[in-house]
Write a protein that holds these residues in place. Structure first.
Motif, short mmCIF file in Angstrom:
data_model
loop_
_atom_site.label_atom_id
_atom_site.label_comp_id
_atom_site.label_asym_id
_atom_site.label_seq_id
_atom_site.Cartn_x
_atom_site.Cartn_y
_atom_site.Cartn_z
N VAL A 1 4.84 -7.29 -1.37
CA VAL A 1 5.58 -7.89 -0.48
C VAL A 1 7.21 -7.00 -1.38
CG1 VAL A 1 7.26 -8.65 0.16
CG2 VAL A 1 4.85 -9.25 0.59
N GLY A 2 7.61 -6.55 -0.86
CA GLY A 2 8.91 -5.30 -1.96
C GLY A 2 10.13 -6.35 -1.04
N GLY A 3 9.98 -6.31 -0.49
CA GLY A 3 11.51 -7.13 0.40
C GLY A 3 11.86 -7.59 1.27
N ILE A 4 12.89 -8.64 1.76
CA ILE A 4 12.22 -9.31 2.71
C ILE A 4 13.60 -9.54 3.59
CG2 ILE A 4 12.44 -12.07 3.90
CD1 ILE A 4 11.32 -13.00 1.52
N GLY B 1 4.05 2.34 3.42
CA GLY B 1 3.17 3.10 1.91
C GLY B 1 2.78 2.44 1.70
N GLU B 2 2.38 1.42 0.07
CA GLU B 2 1.61 0.64 -0.67
C GLU B 2 2.53 -0.51 -0.53
OE1 GLU B 2 -2.00 1.55 -1.12
OE2 GLU B 2 -1.09 3.25 0.34
N THR B 3 3.38 -0.51 0.28
CA THR B 3 4.44 -2.05 0.24
C THR B 3 4.56 -2.68 1.09
OG1 THR B 3 5.35 -0.91 -1.98
CG2 THR B 3 6.71 -2.94 -1.09
N LEU B 4 4.84 -3.70 0.69
CA LEU B 4 5.30 -4.40 2.12
C LEU B 4 7.01 -4.82 2.70
CD1 LEU B 4 1.90 -7.00 2.13
CD2 LEU B 4 2.42 -4.13 4.07
N TYR B 5 6.89 -5.11 3.44
CA TYR B 5 8.85 -5.50 3.82
C TYR B 5 7.78 -6.77 5.07
CZ TYR B 5 9.60 -1.65 0.97
OH TYR B 5 9.64 -1.18 0.33
N LEU B 6 9.45 -7.89 5.14
CA LEU B 6 9.26 -8.80 5.79
C LEU B 6 10.50 -9.08 6.43
CD1 LEU B 6 7.55 -12.21 3.36
CD2 LEU B 6 6.27 -10.73 4.61
N ILE B 7 10.07 -9.32 7.92
CA ILE B 7 11.39 -9.53 8.76
C ILE B 7 11.15 -11.03 9.18
CG2 ILE B 7 12.60 -8.97 11.12
CD1 ILE B 7 12.58 -6.59 9.85
N ASP B 8 11.65 -11.62 7.76
CA ASP B 8 11.58 -13.30 7.86
C ASP B 8 10.63 -13.10 7.41
OD1 ASP B 8 14.91 -14.11 9.27
OD2 ASP B 8 13.65 -13.94 11.46
N ALA B 9 10.58 -15.35 7.41
CA ALA B 9 9.92 -15.55 6.26
C ALA B 9 8.74 -17.02 6.84
CB ALA B 9 10.63 -15.80 4.93
N ALA C 1 9.60 -14.77 -1.64
CA ALA C 1 10.49 -13.48 -2.66
C ALA C 1 10.42 -14.09 -4.39
CB ALA C 1 12.04 -13.82 -3.07
N LYS C 2 10.34 -15.04 -4.59
CA LYS C 2 10.32 -15.49 -6.61
C LYS C 2 8.51 -15.49 -6.83
CE LYS C 2 9.95 -19.07 -9.68
NZ LYS C 2 10.61 -20.76 -9.70
N ARG C 3 8.05 -15.36 -5.69
CA ARG C 3 6.66 -15.12 -5.60
C ARG C 3 6.02 -13.47 -6.19
NH1 ARG C 3 1.08 -16.18 -1.65
NH2 ARG C 3 -0.61 -15.08 -3.33
N TYR C 4 6.86 -13.03 -5.66
CA TYR C 4 6.28 -11.24 -5.16
C TYR C 4 7.65 -10.25 -6.34
CZ TYR C 4 2.63 -12.00 -1.80
OH TYR C 4 1.96 -12.45 -0.67
N GLY C 5 8.83 -11.27 -6.66
CA GLY C 5 9.63 -10.43 -7.32
C GLY C 5 10.36 -9.79 -5.92
N ALA C 6 10.25 -10.13 -5.48
CA ALA C 6 11.22 -9.35 -3.74
C ALA C 6 12.21 -9.29 -3.41
CB ALA C 6 10.14 -9.61 -2.52
#
Length: 236
Positions: A56-59, A25-33, A76-81
Motif C-alpha cells: 500500500v503506497g498511499g491513503i 501497477g504494482e502498488t495499491l492506494y486506499l480511498i479511506d481506511a 500507514a505505519k504498517r506499509y510505510g504509506a
C-alpha cells in the motif's frame, strides 16, 4: 458494465460503510481506511483478489469522520504509506472535533468512540485543497464537496470518468439520499456539492455508504436525488 471488475478497483465492504483500493501497477492506494475491523477486512479482500503481494503506497482521505479515519495511522505505519487529506478537516486527524448544530451529536459520538476504539492521531503528509492533483491511477483530482464536513472531498478520475464521492450521499435500495443531518456540519451546502459533483464528465460514482450496485447505478440515483433537491420547496 460493473467497473469494479476492471481489475484496478476493489471495494472493501463492511456493515454500514465501505472503502476502496486502487491498483496502480504494482502498488495499491486506499480511498479511506475503514471503520471497526478495517485492517482485517482489508487483508481478507486483498487475499481474495490476490493483491496481498502488493504494498500500500498511499491513503487518500475523503473527510475526517471517525468511520473513515479510524485505521489510517495503523495502516500507514504498517506499509510505510503516505497520507493525503482535506486541509479543512485537519483537527479531526489530531483527534478533535467541534461540529455545530445537529452535528454536535456526531461530535459527542466521536469523542466517546475514539478512546474506546483505539483511534491514533496522525499527521497527513500533504493537506489538500480543491483542484489539487494526486499523481496516482492516471491522475486523481481532489474535489471539495463541503456540507458533510467542512473539508469533505471526492476524488475524480478524468481518465476513467469516475468519482469517489465519500459521504456526499448514501445509496441503498434503489434510492439515493443525503446523510442524516446529525452527521452534516453544514447541510445547506450539500445540494450545491451534489451539483458540483454532477458537473463532471462521469460514467460512474463510488460512494462509501452504498449497496452492491455498480457505479453507473449509483450515478443514476444521484441524478434523481439532485432533481428531487432542485424541486424541493424553499423553507422560510
Amino acid at each position: 458494465m460493473n467497473l469494479t471488475e476492471e481489475g484496478t478497483i476493489l471495494q472493501v465492504r463492511a456493515p454500514g460503510i465501505n472503502f476502496y483500493v486502487l491498483r496502480d501497477g504494482e502498488t495499491l492506494y486506499l480511498i479511506d481506511a475503514g471503520f471497526i475491523g478495517g485492517p482485517r477486512l482489508l487483508h481478507r479482500a486483498l487475499a481474495r483478489r490476490r493483491w496481498n503481494r502488493f504494498p500500500v503506497g498511499g491513503i487518500l482521505i475523503t473527510h475526517g469522520h471517525l468511520d473513515h479515519i479510524l485505521n489510517v495511522q495503523q495502516i500507514a505505519k504498517r506499509y510505510g504509506a503516505w497520507i493525503v487529506a482535506p486541509r479543512l478537516d485537519a483537527e479531526q486527524y489530531r483527534g478533535k472535533s467541534n461540529y455545530p448544530g445537529k452535528a454536535r451529536v456526531a461530535m459527542w459520538l466521536e469523542r466517546v468512540g475514539r478512546p474506546i476504539l483505539g483511534f491514533r492521531p496522525f499527521r497527513p503528509d500533504r493537506l489538500l485543497d480543491d483542484g489539487d492533483q494526486i499523481n496516482v491511477w492516471q491522475g486523481l483530482q481532489a474535489v471539495h464537496l463541503p456540507g458533510h464536513t467542512a473539508g469533505h472531498m471526492g476524488y475524480y478520475s478524468p481518465a476513467r470518468r469516475l468519482l469517489f464521492s465519500g459521504d456526499l450521499f448514501v445509496s441503498y435500495g434503489y434510492r439515493a439520499s443525503l446523510p442524516p443531518d446529525i452527521f452534516n456540519t453544514a447541510p445547506e451546502q450539500i445540494p450545491a456539492s451534489v451539483d458540483a459533483a454532477l458537473a463532471f464528465d462521469l460514467e460512474g460514482i463510488f460512494p462509501n455508504h452504498c449497496d452492491v450496485s455498480p457505479p453507473d447505478v449509483h450515478l443514476q440515483r444521484l441524478r434523481k436525488l439532485a432533481n428531487r433537491l432542485a424541486n424541493k420547496p424553499a423553507v422560510d
